[in-house]
Design an enzyme around this catalytic site. Structure first.
Site, mmCIF file in Angstrom:
data_model
loop_
_atom_site.group_PDB
_atom_site.id
_atom_site.type_symbol
_atom_site.label_atom_id
_atom_site.label_comp_id
_atom_site.label_asym_id
_atom_site.label_seq_id
_atom_site.Cartn_x
_atom_site.Cartn_y
_atom_site.Cartn_z
ATOM 1 N N ASP A 147 0.860 -1.175 0.000
ATOM 2 C CA ASP A 147 0.000 0.000 0.000
ATOM 3 C C ASP A 147 0.900 1.229 0.000
ATOM 4 O O ASP A 147 1.586 1.492 0.984
ATOM 5 C CB ASP A 147 -0.899 -0.017 1.247
ATOM 6 C CG ASP A 147 -2.008 1.018 1.171
ATOM 7 O OD1 ASP A 147 -1.858 2.015 0.433
ATOM 8 O OD2 ASP A 147 -3.021 0.831 1.869
ATOM 9 N N ARG A 149 -0.202 4.356 -0.637
ATOM 10 C CA ARG A 149 -0.990 5.584 -0.544
ATOM 11 C C ARG A 149 -0.473 6.487 0.580
ATOM 12 O O ARG A 149 0.052 6.004 1.573
ATOM 13 C CB ARG A 149 -2.466 5.242 -0.255
ATOM 14 C CG ARG A 149 -3.149 4.574 -1.425
ATOM 15 C CD ARG A 149 -4.550 4.158 -1.089
ATOM 16 N NE ARG A 149 -4.579 3.059 -0.132
ATOM 17 C CZ ARG A 149 -5.690 2.446 0.251
ATOM 18 N NH1 ARG A 149 -6.855 2.835 -0.222
ATOM 19 N NH2 ARG A 149 -5.636 1.453 1.117
#
Ligand SMILES: [Zn+2]
Length: 236
Positions: A147, A149
């Site tokens: 991930d 983000r």
């Protein structure tokens, strides 16, 4: 909510704003340009990412506490093409529906495709998934994070909008933690209720088992409800 102004505000510009009628009601759409960048901006992995993020705003949110907020990351495959491999489109629509039901709230749409790895890498990972790997192992085989983000732009956008504290619509405790760490006052986490289909079930199970998301096990229909939250159960 306190976001350090010297660190974040100069990196955020509001580029344009106008009302947009949607199937869920009329939202004010604000386009923000985020100059903060991310670790992927200057790399091939950044293809498919954009620094121009969107806030869809309904009602008066400035100076309010407990504002219903969804912080949603772009998913071209499901949201535009109707891909069944994930639940992003369903979560996006459920959030718009919930904000419209309440009459006020904010949907932040962040242009970090594929959990931040970009469109090309996401499709490379899909290619590996078609051979049986799950989403986490596929990313790792490609040398990419599970991930990638970040939520700096989201925190700055909420600060710009004058939101004091939020009810965060998410099944992902790490998102709430990340926003809190950036100075966003998160009053509570509200589950996003969407359906499951045979194509998305493995992905949702991986999110539950390997990424810490609050989801029922075994690909069962999601029945977690909070605060009279209503959402469609059809998984597109
Ligand atoms: Zn998706």
């Amino acid at each position: 909510m306190h976001v350090p102004p010297a660190e974040i505000r100069p990196r955020l510009e509001i580029a344009a704003q106008a009302p947009v009628p949607t199937r869920f009601g009329i939202f004010q759409m604000a386009v923000f340009h985020w100059g903060g960048g991310s670790q992927w901006d200057d790399q091939d992995a950044g293809y498919g990412l954009s620094p121009d993020h969107v806030a869809l705003i309904m009602g008066e949110v400035r100076g309010r506490s407990g504002v219903t907020v969804r912080v949603h990351s772009e998913c071209l495959t499901s949201e535009v093409f109707g891909s069944l491999k994930c639940d992003c489109r369903d979560q996006l629509e459920a959030a718009q529906e919930e904000i419209a039901r309440k009459g006020h709230g904010v949907l932040l749409y962040l242009r970090q495709e594929g959990r931040g790895i970009g469109l090309a890498n996401k499709i490379r990972a899909y290619q590996l998934q078609s051979r049986g790997l799950d989403t986490v192992d596929a990313n790792r085989l490609l040398g990419l994070p599970d991930d990638a983000r970040d939520y700096d732009a989201a925190a700055a956008m909420l600060d710009h909008l004058g939101v004091l504290s939020i009810r965060l619509m998410t099944n992902n405790p790490r998102k709430a933690q990340a926003l809190s760490a950036l100075g966003v006052a998160v009053d509570c986490q509200v589950p996003v209720v969407v359906g499951v289909n045979p194509h998305s079930a493995p992905y949702l199970e991986t999110k539950r088992l390997r990424m810490g998301h609050s989801l029922p096990s075994g690909g069962e229909p999601l029945v977690v409800l909070a605060d009279n939250f209503q959402a469609g159960t059809d998984a597109e």
